[in-house]
Enzyme design. Structure first.
Site, PDB file in Angstrom:
ATOM      1  N   GLU A  49       0.887  -1.445   0.176  1.00 18.46           N
ATOM      2  CA  GLU A  49      -0.328   0.000  -0.079  1.00 18.46           C
ATOM      3  C   GLU A  49       0.386   1.360  -0.365  1.00 18.46           C
ATOM      4  O   GLU A  49       0.429   1.939  -0.582  1.00 18.46           O
ATOM      5  CB  GLU A  49      -0.953  -0.267   0.948  1.00 18.46           C
ATOM      6  N   PHE A 111     -11.413  -7.485  14.552  1.00 18.78           N
ATOM      7  CA  PHE A 111      -9.717  -7.257  13.584  1.00 18.78           C
ATOM      8  C   PHE A 111      -9.934  -6.261  12.787  1.00 18.78           C
ATOM      9  O   PHE A 111     -10.221  -5.303  12.033  1.00 18.78           O
ATOM     10  CB  PHE A 111     -10.520  -8.699  12.502  1.00 18.78           C
ATOM     11  N   GLN A 112      -8.837  -6.267  12.582  1.00 23.72           N
ATOM     12  CA  GLN A 112      -7.961  -5.569  12.046  1.00 23.72           C
ATOM     13  C   GLN A 112      -8.578  -3.747  11.655  1.00 23.72           C
ATOM     14  O   GLN A 112      -8.491  -2.787  10.530  1.00 23.72           O
ATOM     15  CB  GLN A 112      -7.345  -5.215  10.296  1.00 23.72           C
ATOM     16  N   LYS A 161     -17.410  -0.284   7.577  1.00 24.16           N
ATOM     17  CA  LYS A 161     -18.360  -1.549   6.497  1.00 24.16           C
ATOM     18  C   LYS A 161     -19.194  -1.209   5.651  1.00 24.16           C
ATOM     19  O   LYS A 161     -20.277  -1.083   5.273  1.00 24.16           O
ATOM     20  CB  LYS A 161     -17.362  -2.159   6.809  1.00 24.16           C
ATOM     21  N   MET A 474      24.560   7.745   0.254  1.00 21.27           N
ATOM     22  CA  MET A 474      24.125   9.300   0.916  1.00 21.27           C
ATOM     23  C   MET A 474      24.228   9.494   2.287  1.00 21.27           C
ATOM     24  O   MET A 474      25.528  10.657   3.455  1.00 21.27           O
ATOM     25  CB  MET A 474      22.972  10.286   0.747  1.00 21.27           C
TER      26      MET A 474
HETATM   27  C1  LIG Z   1      18.948  13.815   0.392  1.00 22.38           C
HETATM   28  C2  LIG Z   1      18.014  15.265   0.271  1.00 22.38           C
HETATM   29  C3  LIG Z   1      18.921  16.668  -0.260  1.00 22.38           C
HETATM   30  C4  LIG Z   1      18.308  17.602  -0.122  1.00 22.38           C
HETATM   31  N1  LIG Z   1      19.016  19.201  -1.059  1.00 22.38           N
HETATM   32  C5  LIG Z   1      18.691  19.999  -0.942  1.00 22.38           C
HETATM   33  C6  LIG Z   1      19.240  21.041  -1.758  1.00 22.38           C
HETATM   34  O1  LIG Z   1      20.472  21.520  -1.998  1.00 22.38           O
HETATM   35  N2  LIG Z   1      18.066  21.894  -1.926  1.00 22.38           N
HETATM   36  C7  LIG Z   1      17.141  22.041  -1.967  1.00 22.38           C
HETATM   37  O2  LIG Z   1      17.048  23.202  -2.687  1.00 22.38           O
HETATM   38  N3  LIG Z   1      16.534  21.244  -1.465  1.00 22.38           N
HETATM   39  C8  LIG Z   1      16.853  20.121  -1.392  1.00 22.38           C
HETATM   40  N4  LIG Z   1      16.375  19.043  -0.868  1.00 22.38           N
HETATM   41  C9  LIG Z   1      14.516  19.269  -0.877  1.00 22.38           C
HETATM   42  C10 LIG Z   1      14.530  19.882   0.663  1.00 22.38           C
HETATM   43  O3  LIG Z   1      14.383  19.448   1.430  1.00 22.38           O
HETATM   44  C11 LIG Z   1      12.868  20.182   0.257  1.00 22.38           C
HETATM   45  O4  LIG Z   1      11.709  19.637   0.149  1.00 22.38           O
HETATM   46  C12 LIG Z   1      12.965  21.638  -0.541  1.00 22.38           C
HETATM   47  O5  LIG Z   1      13.997  22.436  -0.594  1.00 22.38           O
HETATM   48  C13 LIG Z   1      11.130  22.421  -0.571  1.00 22.38           C
HETATM   49  O6  LIG Z   1      10.901  23.018  -2.276  1.00 22.38           O
HETATM   50  P1  LIG Z   1      10.219  24.410  -1.656  1.00 22.38           P
HETATM   51  O7  LIG Z   1      10.240  25.017  -0.704  1.00 22.38           O
HETATM   52  O8  LIG Z   1      10.237  24.370  -3.117  1.00 22.38           O
HETATM   53  O9  LIG Z   1       8.909  23.040  -1.981  1.00 22.38           O
HETATM   54  P2  LIG Z   1       7.606  22.936  -1.061  1.00 22.38           P
HETATM   55  O10 LIG Z   1       8.292  21.779  -0.035  1.00 22.38           O
HETATM   56  O11 LIG Z   1       6.360  21.909  -1.384  1.00 22.38           O
HETATM   57  O12 LIG Z   1       6.657  24.096  -0.972  1.00 22.38           O
HETATM   58  C14 LIG Z   1       6.870  24.801  -1.379  1.00 22.38           C
HETATM   59  C15 LIG Z   1       5.670  26.270  -0.790  1.00 22.38           C
HETATM   60  O13 LIG Z   1       4.887  26.937  -2.300  1.00 22.38           O
HETATM   61  C16 LIG Z   1       3.519  27.530  -1.455  1.00 22.38           C
HETATM   62  N5  LIG Z   1       3.066  27.242  -2.308  1.00 22.38           N
HETATM   63  C17 LIG Z   1       2.238  25.875  -3.681  1.00 22.38           C
HETATM   64  N6  LIG Z   1       1.659  26.746  -3.744  1.00 22.38           N
HETATM   65  C18 LIG Z   1       2.317  27.970  -4.080  1.00 22.38           C
HETATM   66  C19 LIG Z   1       0.896  29.185  -4.955  1.00 22.38           C
HETATM   67  N7  LIG Z   1      -0.113  28.915  -5.702  1.00 22.38           N
HETATM   68  N8  LIG Z   1       1.098  29.932  -4.686  1.00 22.38           N
HETATM   69  C20 LIG Z   1       2.340  30.938  -4.210  1.00 22.38           C
HETATM   70  N9  LIG Z   1       2.821  29.553  -3.187  1.00 22.38           N
HETATM   71  C21 LIG Z   1       2.425  28.266  -3.112  1.00 22.38           C
HETATM   72  C22 LIG Z   1       3.971  26.281  -0.680  1.00 22.38           C
HETATM   73  O14 LIG Z   1       2.945  27.102   0.756  1.00 22.38           O
HETATM   74  C23 LIG Z   1       4.876  25.945  -0.112  1.00 22.38           C
HETATM   75  O15 LIG Z   1       5.042  26.815   1.118  1.00 22.38           O
HETATM   76  C24 LIG Z   1      17.200  17.327  -0.590  1.00 22.38           C
HETATM   77  C25 LIG Z   1      16.064  16.460   0.277  1.00 22.38           C
HETATM   78  C26 LIG Z   1      16.893  15.338   0.235  1.00 22.38           C
HETATM   79  C27 LIG Z   1      16.387  14.602   0.464  1.00 22.38           C
HETATM   80  C1  LIG Z   2      13.185   5.386   3.857  1.00 18.81           C
HETATM   81  C2  LIG Z   2      14.596   6.081   4.254  1.00 18.81           C
HETATM   82  N1  LIG Z   2      14.523   5.650   5.142  1.00 18.81           N
HETATM   83  C3  LIG Z   2      16.058   5.449   5.921  1.00 18.81           C
HETATM   84  C4  LIG Z   2      16.781   7.243   5.163  1.00 18.81           C
HETATM   85  C5  LIG Z   2      17.803   7.891   5.718  1.00 18.81           C
HETATM   86  N2  LIG Z   2      18.601   7.793   4.097  1.00 18.81           N
HETATM   87  C6  LIG Z   2      18.768   8.624   3.221  1.00 18.81           C
HETATM   88  S1  LIG Z   2      19.599   8.800   1.976  1.00 18.81           S
HETATM   89  C7  LIG Z   2      20.370   6.777   2.300  1.00 18.81           C
HETATM   90  C8  LIG Z   2      20.908   6.315   1.439  1.00 18.81           C
HETATM   91  C9  LIG Z   2      20.447   5.694   0.413  1.00 18.81           C
HETATM   92  O1  LIG Z   2      21.200   5.072  -0.169  1.00 18.81           O
HETATM   93  P1  LIG Z   2      20.698   4.452  -1.758  1.00 18.81           P
HETATM   94  O2  LIG Z   2      19.404   4.308  -2.455  1.00 18.81           O
HETATM   95  O3  LIG Z   2      21.791   3.635  -2.248  1.00 18.81           O
HETATM   96  O4  LIG Z   2      20.889   5.990  -2.902  1.00 18.81           O
HETATM   97  P2  LIG Z   2      22.556   6.276  -2.837  1.00 18.81           P
HETATM   98  O5  LIG Z   2      22.902   7.133  -2.530  1.00 18.81           O
HETATM   99  O6  LIG Z   2      23.753   5.650  -2.387  1.00 18.81           O
HETATM  100  O7  LIG Z   2      22.198   6.313  -4.106  1.00 18.81           O
HETATM  101  C10 LIG Z   2      19.327   6.970   3.503  1.00 18.81           C
HETATM  102  C11 LIG Z   2      19.519   5.441   4.650  1.00 18.81           C
HETATM  103  C12 LIG Z   2      15.883   7.185   4.211  1.00 18.81           C
HETATM  104  N3  LIG Z   2      16.011   8.594   3.460  1.00 18.81           N
HETATM  105  N4  LIG Z   2      14.786   7.053   3.699  1.00 18.81           N
END
Ligand SMILES: Cc1cc2nc3c(=O)[nH]c(=O)nc-3n(C[C@H](O)[C@H](O)[C@H](O)COP(=O)(O)OP(=O)(O)OC[C@H]3O[C@@H](n4cnc5c(N)ncnc54)[C@H](O)[C@@H]3O)c2cc1C
Ligand SMILES: Cc1ncc(C[n+]2csc(CCOP(=O)(O)OP(=O)(O)O)c2C)c(N)n1
Ligand SMILES: [Mg+2]
Length: 571
Positions: A49, A111-112, A161, A474
């Site tokens: 799911e 159940f569930q 249900k 990462m």
């Molecule tokens: C491993 C990893 C590394 C990351 N590294 C980076 C990085 O280096 N740089 C980076 O940027 N991010 C990075 N991120 C992502 C980061 O965590 C955030 O998810 C991201 O920066 C959020 O972008 P955002 O604010 O544009 O989008 P969202 O979080 O989706 O926010 C969107 C915003 O827009 C607003 N909005 C929605 N609709 C409208 C509308 N119609 N008009 C006006 N406003 C609106 C919402 O209210 C909200 O505040 C990383 C994520 C991971 C998992």
């Molecule tokens: C469900 C979940 N568990 C743990 C993490 C923490 N985490 C962030 S990146 C990462 C490693 C990802 O490894 P892989 O999928 O092999 O990608 P790579 O970084 O090697 O490109 C982990 C464990 C996460 N983001 N999501």
């Protein structure tokens, strides 16, 4: 007309324009599944799911329409929680429908039975427990309105249900939402618009920060008009990528923790930030105390609770981005900001010499090369890339240059490993004519690879590029930088992904040298069905630049220069 609650559910979904749902049956939702057969809705049977929720999410992000997932009570519902939270953190509109035990059994540990509205309260925009057939239609209609309006997000409808089985009069019109779902925001004043315009017109070193809201609002053209008229460079958040064309001369690239060095330096030197539909996530700002210290800030944002949450702003324009920009546009003067753009370009030149793309082929297969070759091979057609979470996700953001909106789908806020494969299936359902690539790490792939069977059973021709580095890369990178290379629990084995793909009946091959990357991609493209490519890349490669968590945005760890590769190569 008199209908069962189960039939009313599908009547409403059809009238909401729903054509696809992603789900998995079970006892408490069986009446709804039985009724489904009589309605023109395509059901995709998932293998878990969580996959259903990511598919609905991928469907929503690819199309802008609401995605729908359905599951049974108890474990079916709890398996959805990660996907619901993923959609919540990234403002993605999905509606999740769960079966619930009979209303008279609620509270008896039947159940569930699980209190899924209680569990999902913090990760849904709204949720409903429906115990009567009469309440099905109003709940569904309001749920779709809430999911898609304002700041989008997930809504859950838990239907007992007996509510599915009992009958009542169905009246679509009478079920129309009655209450307003808009947040109470102050009206946009002419004075605020004038202040914003004055700041923009006076700025010498402005930067537009383009976020996910650009695409949610459909404000791509308005942002471009602002940038071009006033000659303002545009930086993107991870989720904002694609909102402004990468090939545009005013495009800077991604900001933040793994953003381009010149982008972060430009933000730190800017005298004005114009934040458009982005929420100043901590991965974007680094240390808040030293963030963009010289810049005035304008925040254009639909959700009032985001204003001054992380970054205090000088002018807040609360409203839909496209609407606000349309009102702002007439007051924006044309600008000549050549000196500012030249400063940024100089920093860009310094980065280019460190760029892995500039280095000769030394026989190693680097993930950055794979991504860049994927971009070059797929750029001329309608392509959606869906990434998982990790190093490959960051390399995708850096080396795949997105020119069109909604062409990158990725889990940013929750950072949910396992997202890519199911979300790619959902994206392909939403946009069957697009070529959909899942770019996924060997770790994340192993979290939801059961959904390969879904792709095969339903003939959903996604292409999967596994960036296989044998590590939870990462996390290994954090250990490399911050834990003295003590690689606790990050070396990762896996099955032979080629044999695995073949066992599912999927065309699969492995690539170990750069010379084979393009031909493998072309072969996958030519194949009329799902395909898996196992790219066996350099194991201990590192994403640069990196702003350590909480560090100043300009304090980036840069790729060692001038001899960068030796630093990261396994040998
Ligand atoms: C491993 C990893 C590394 C990351 N590294 C980076 C990085 O280096 N740089 C980076 O940027 N991010 C990075 N991120 C992502 C980061 O965590 C955030 O998810 C991201 O920066 C959020 O972008 P955002 O604010 O544009 O989008 P969202 O979080 O989706 O926010 C969107 C915003 O827009 C607003 N909005 C929605 N609709 C409208 C509308 N119609 N008009 C006006 N406003 C609106 C919402 O209210 C909200 O505040 C990383 C994520 C991971 C998992
Ligand atoms: C469900 C979940 N568990 C743990 C993490 C923490 N985490 C962030 S990146 C990462 C490693 C990802 O490894 P892989 O999928 O092999 O990608 P790579 O970084 O090697 O490109 C982990 C464990 C996460 N983001 N999501
Ligand atoms: Mg890995």
């Amino acid at each position: 007309m008199t209908l069962t609650g189960a039939r009313i559910l599908w009547e409403c979904l059809v009238r909401q324009g729903v054509t696809d749902v992603f789900g998995y049956p079970g006892g408490a939702i069986l009446p709804a599944y039985d009724a489904m057969l009589d309605y023109p809705i395509r059901h995709t049977l998932v293998r878990h799911e969580q996959g259903a929720t990511h598919m609905a999410d991928g469907y929503a992000r690819a199309s802008g329409r609401v995605g729908v997932a359905i599951a049974t009570s108890g474990p079916g519902a709890t398996n959805m929680v990660t996907g619901i939270a993923t959609a919540m953190l990234d403002s993605s509109p999905i509606v999740c429908i769960t079966g619930q035990v009979g209303s008279r059994l609620i509270g008896t540990d039947a159940f569930q039975e699980i209190d899924i509205t209680g569990i999902t309260l913090p990760v849904t925009k709204h949720n409903y427990l429906v115990t009567r057939a009469e309440d099905v239609a109003p709940a569904v209609r309001e749920a779709f309105l809430i999911a898609a309006s304002g700041r989008p997000g997930p809504v859950l409808i838990d239907i007992t249900k007996d509510a599915q089985q009992s009958s009542c009069e169905f009246d679509w019109e009478a079920a129309a939402p009655t209450r307003s779902v808009k947040p109470k925001a102050p009206a946009l004043s002419d004075a605020d618009l004038a202040s914003a315009a004055a700041l923009i017109n006076a700025a010498e070193r402005p930067v537009v920060l383009a976020g996910h809201g650009v695409m949610i609002s459909g404000a791509e053209a308005a942002v471009r008009a602002l940038a071009e008229r006033a000659h303002i460079p545009v930086a993107a958040t991870l989720l904002g990528i694609g909102g402004f064309p990468a090939s545009h001369p005013l495009n800077l690239g991604m900001m933040g923790m793994h953003g381009e060095a010149w982008v972060n330096l430009a933000i730190q030197q800017a005298d004005l930030l114009i934040a458009c539909g982005m929420r100043f996530d901590d991965r974007v700002t680094g240390n808040l105390r030293t963030y963009a210290p010289r810049a005035k800030k304008i925040h254009i944002e639909i959700d009032p609770s985001e204003i001054n949450k992380n970054v205090p702003v000088d002018v807040a324009l609360v409203g839909d981005l496209a609407d606000v920009l349309a009102r702002l546009q007439p007051s924006i003067a044309g600008g000549d900001r050549r000196a500012w753009l030249a400063t940024i370009d100089a920093a860009r030149g310094d980065s280019a010499v460190r760029d892995i793309q500039s280095l000769p082929d030394d026989g190693h297969l680097y993930a950055a090369h794979v991504i860049n070759d994927l971009w070059r091979t797929t750029r001329s057609q309608d392509t959606i890339v869906v990434t998982d979470v990790g190093q490959h996700q960051m390399w995708e953001a850096q080396y795949y240059h997105h020119d069109t909106p909604r062409s990158l789908i990725t889990s940013g806020g929750l950072g949910t490993m396992g997202f890519a494969v199911p979300a790619a299936i959902g994206a392909k359902r939403a946009r069957p004519d697009a070529e959909v690539w899942a770019v996924v790490g060997d770790g994340g792939f192993q979290m939801t690879m059961c959904e390969l069977a879904t792709a095969v059973q339903d003939g959903i021709a996604i292409k999967i590029a596994i960036v296989n580095n044998g590590y939870l890369g990462m996390v290994r990178q954090w250990q490399e930088f911050f834990y003295e290379r003590r690689y606790a629990a990050t070396p990762l084995s896996g099955p032979d992904f080629v044999k695995l793909g073949e066992a599912f009946g999927i065309r699969s091959r492995a690539v170990t040298v750069r010379g084979d990357v393009v031909s493998a991609i072309a072969e996958a493209q030519a194949h009329n069905g799902p395909a898996v490519i196992d790219f066996r890349v350099e194991q201990e490669d590192t994403v640069y630049p990196m702003v350590p968590a909480g560090a100043d945005l300009h304090a980036m760890i840069r790729r060692p220069s001038p001899n960068p590769i030796v630093e990261t190569a396994a040998d």
